[in-house]
Write a protein that holds these residues in place. Structure first.
Motif, mmCIF file in Angstrom:
data_model
loop_
_atom_site.group_PDB
_atom_site.id
_atom_site.type_symbol
_atom_site.label_atom_id
_atom_site.label_comp_id
_atom_site.label_asym_id
_atom_site.label_seq_id
_atom_site.Cartn_x
_atom_site.Cartn_y
_atom_site.Cartn_z
ATOM 1 N N THR A 175 0.824 -1.205 0.000
ATOM 2 C CA THR A 175 0.000 0.000 0.000
ATOM 3 C C THR A 175 0.858 1.255 0.000
ATOM 4 N N LEU A 176 2.181 1.071 -0.057
ATOM 5 C CA LEU A 176 3.108 2.197 -0.141
ATOM 6 C C LEU A 176 3.347 2.545 -1.603
ATOM 7 N N ASN A 177 3.244 3.809 -1.926
ATOM 8 C CA ASN A 177 3.454 4.252 -3.299
ATOM 9 C C ASN A 177 4.940 4.533 -3.534
ATOM 10 N N ILE A 191 13.750 -10.985 7.095
ATOM 11 C CA ILE A 191 13.328 -10.032 6.068
ATOM 12 C C ILE A 191 12.136 -9.221 6.570
ATOM 13 N N ARG A 192 11.211 -9.880 7.246
ATOM 14 C CA ARG A 192 10.036 -9.181 7.792
ATOM 15 C C ARG A 192 10.471 -8.118 8.805
ATOM 16 N N LYS A 193 11.395 -8.477 9.679
ATOM 17 C CA LYS A 193 11.879 -7.524 10.678
ATOM 18 C C LYS A 193 12.576 -6.336 10.012
ATOM 19 N N LYS A 218 3.233 -2.859 9.009
ATOM 20 C CA LYS A 218 3.247 -4.318 9.136
ATOM 21 C C LYS A 218 3.698 -4.935 7.824
ATOM 22 N N ALA A 219 4.437 -6.042 7.925
ATOM 23 C CA ALA A 219 4.891 -6.755 6.730
ATOM 24 C C ALA A 219 4.721 -8.255 6.930
ATOM 25 N N TYR A 220 4.345 -8.938 5.858
ATOM 26 C CA TYR A 220 4.231 -10.396 5.860
ATOM 27 C C TYR A 220 5.155 -10.938 4.759
ATOM 28 N N VAL A 221 6.002 -11.912 5.126
ATOM 29 C CA VAL A 221 6.946 -12.507 4.184
ATOM 30 C C VAL A 221 6.792 -14.019 4.241
ATOM 31 N N GLU A 222 6.592 -14.636 3.079
ATOM 32 C CA GLU A 222 6.369 -16.084 3.040
ATOM 33 C C GLU A 222 7.112 -16.700 1.858
ATOM 34 N N LEU A 265 8.940 -15.914 -3.453
ATOM 35 C CA LEU A 265 8.875 -15.172 -2.198
ATOM 36 C C LEU A 265 7.686 -14.213 -2.291
ATOM 37 N N LYS A 266 6.748 -14.367 -1.369
ATOM 38 C CA LYS A 266 5.562 -13.510 -1.343
ATOM 39 C C LYS A 266 5.700 -12.487 -0.225
ATOM 40 N N ILE A 267 5.509 -11.211 -0.573
ATOM 41 C CA ILE A 267 5.677 -10.117 0.385
ATOM 42 C C ILE A 267 4.439 -9.219 0.344
ATOM 43 N N ILE A 268 3.870 -8.945 1.512
ATOM 44 C CA ILE A 268 2.747 -8.005 1.630
ATOM 45 C C ILE A 268 3.158 -6.925 2.621
ATOM 46 N N ILE A 269 3.066 -5.671 2.191
ATOM 47 C CA ILE A 269 3.504 -4.534 3.008
ATOM 48 C C ILE A 269 2.336 -3.582 3.225
ATOM 49 N N TYR A 270 2.127 -3.206 4.486
ATOM 50 C CA TYR A 270 1.089 -2.240 4.833
ATOM 51 C C TYR A 270 1.759 -0.962 5.331
ATOM 52 N N ARG A 271 1.423 0.148 4.701
ATOM 53 C CA ARG A 271 2.022 1.422 5.077
ATOM 54 C C ARG A 271 1.379 1.969 6.343
ATOM 55 N N ARG A 272 2.054 2.904 6.947
ATOM 56 C CA ARG A 272 1.470 3.650 8.056
ATOM 57 C C ARG A 272 0.505 4.686 7.487
ATOM 58 N N VAL A 273 -0.694 4.727 8.027
ATOM 59 C CA VAL A 273 -1.692 5.680 7.560
ATOM 60 C C VAL A 273 -1.551 6.958 8.372
ATOM 61 N N PRO A 274 -1.221 8.083 7.732
ATOM 62 C CA PRO A 274 -1.008 9.326 8.481
ATOM 63 C C PRO A 274 -2.291 9.818 9.135
ATOM 64 N N LEU A 275 -2.169 10.203 10.379
ATOM 65 C CA LEU A 275 -3.294 10.780 11.113
ATOM 66 C C LEU A 275 -3.238 12.302 11.068
ATOM 67 N N GLY A 276 -2.051 12.837 10.913
ATOM 68 C CA GLY A 276 -1.854 14.279 10.837
ATOM 69 C C GLY A 276 -0.441 14.570 10.378
ATOM 70 N N ILE A 277 -0.128 15.839 10.226
ATOM 71 C CA ILE A 277 1.198 16.243 9.791
ATOM 72 C C ILE A 277 1.728 17.321 10.739
ATOM 73 N N ALA A 278 3.007 17.577 10.636
ATOM 74 C CA ALA A 278 3.633 18.614 11.460
ATOM 75 C C ALA A 278 4.870 19.116 10.745
ATOM 76 N N LEU A 279 5.304 20.294 11.090
ATOM 77 C CA LEU A 279 6.541 20.848 10.565
ATOM 78 C C LEU A 279 7.622 20.705 11.624
ATOM 79 N N LEU A 280 8.689 20.020 11.255
ATOM 80 C CA LEU A 280 9.784 19.767 12.184
ATOM 81 C C LEU A 280 11.007 20.549 11.735
ATOM 82 N N LYS A 281 11.572 21.332 12.641
ATOM 83 C CA LYS A 281 12.760 22.122 12.328
ATOM 84 C C LYS A 281 14.013 21.343 12.698
ATOM 85 N N SER A 282 14.927 21.260 11.734
ATOM 86 C CA SER A 282 16.190 20.559 11.953
ATOM 87 C C SER A 282 17.290 21.301 11.200
#
Length: 263
Positions: free
Chosen positions: A52-54, A80-82, A92-96, A103-120
């Motif tokens: 689900t990651l672009n 590989i999953r770790k 989350k990732a599933y590797v089989e 090798l079958k790999i399923i990857i689930y992205r983190r769904v953003p709940l919000g955003i922020a501006l971080l100064k670095s």
């Protein structure tokens, strides 16, 4: 006639030794065949990747430490999953492994709940966070425009991953439930300003789309409270009182309107 000096015990030991040597040669032969004939032919020939990651497939595979020359037998799918799940982008990732070379790999992205501006280093860049408080980079602005902006916080670091302070976790759960049950109300929140003091969240200010007056709330940001906030702001927006107010306080049952100093 000369009698043989070889005793029955000696014959038995010799037979045992011959059997042992035969087995040893057989095991060595199997290992040689396995190493030089079988293993080289058991490369991973096909990778079935769902994500689900672009992101490009090559970049995704590199996050798991895959180079394209993995061997089916020696490959550790759990490792590989770790590797995948150490990336902040991946929830989350599933590797089989599927015999003989898939090798079958399923990857689930983190769904953003919000955003922020971080100064670095004097520069500001946009980050996103999910319902668990995990912070990750938000490339570009596509797909993030309708999310609330969080301000007034500095991420912590936990096990090499940037996370929001624990004092925000109840608020994150409120936002998660609000987005699930009332996405339209959730979309009305344009900014969330927090003021933590020594790990305690003392004040949460919400800025609602189409209204200039901020509202102060505590934890417990429910659908009922959001409807109440919109109702009050809408009634205030029709009069001249709005320009004299600093904020509307919803931390108690009765709404308190704080006027600006000098008014």
């Amino acid at each position: 006639m000369v009698k043989s000096s070889v005793t029955p015990v000696y014959r038995m030991l010799r037979r045992v030794l011959l059997v042992f040597m035969s087995l040893l040669i057989l095991v060595l032969g199997i290992q040689v065949c396995l190493h030089f004939l079988i293993l080289p032919r058991m490369q991973i020939s096909q990778i079935l990747l769902e994500s689900t990651l672009n992101l490009p497939d090559a970049l995704l595979l590199s996050l798991g430490g895959l180079t394209g020359s993995e061997n089916y037998i020696s490959l550790d799918s759990d490792e590989i999953r770790k590797n995948f799940e150490t990336s902040p982008l991946i929830r989350k990732a599933y590797v089989e492994k599927q015999f003989p070379g898939t090798l079958k790999i399923i990857i689930y992205r983190r769904v953003p709940l919000g955003i922020a501006l971080l100064k670095s280093s004097g520069k500001a860049h946009m980050i996103a966070f999910d319902e668990y408080g995990v912070v990750f980079d938000a490339p570009g602005v596509s797909g993030y425009r309708d999310l609330p902006v969080l301000s007034g916080m500095v991420p912590d670091e936990k096990n090499g991953t940037k996370v929001l302070p624990e004092s925000l976790y109840p608020l994150l759960q409120d936002l998660k439930i609000l987005r699930k049950n009332s996405p339209l109300l959730y979309g009305q929140i344009s900014e969330i300003s927090v003021r933590p003091d020594q790990g305690v969240l003392n004040e949460i200010r919400l800025y609602i789309s189409s209204y200039k007056l901020p509202v102060v709330v505590s934890s417990g940001l429910t659908e009922t409270l959001m409807k109440k906030i919109l109702l009050v702001l809408d009634s205030l927006n029709t009069g001249k009182l709005m320009t004299d107010l600093e904020y509307a306080d919803f931390r108690t049952e009765q709404v308190v309107l704080k006027t600006r100093e000098g008014n």
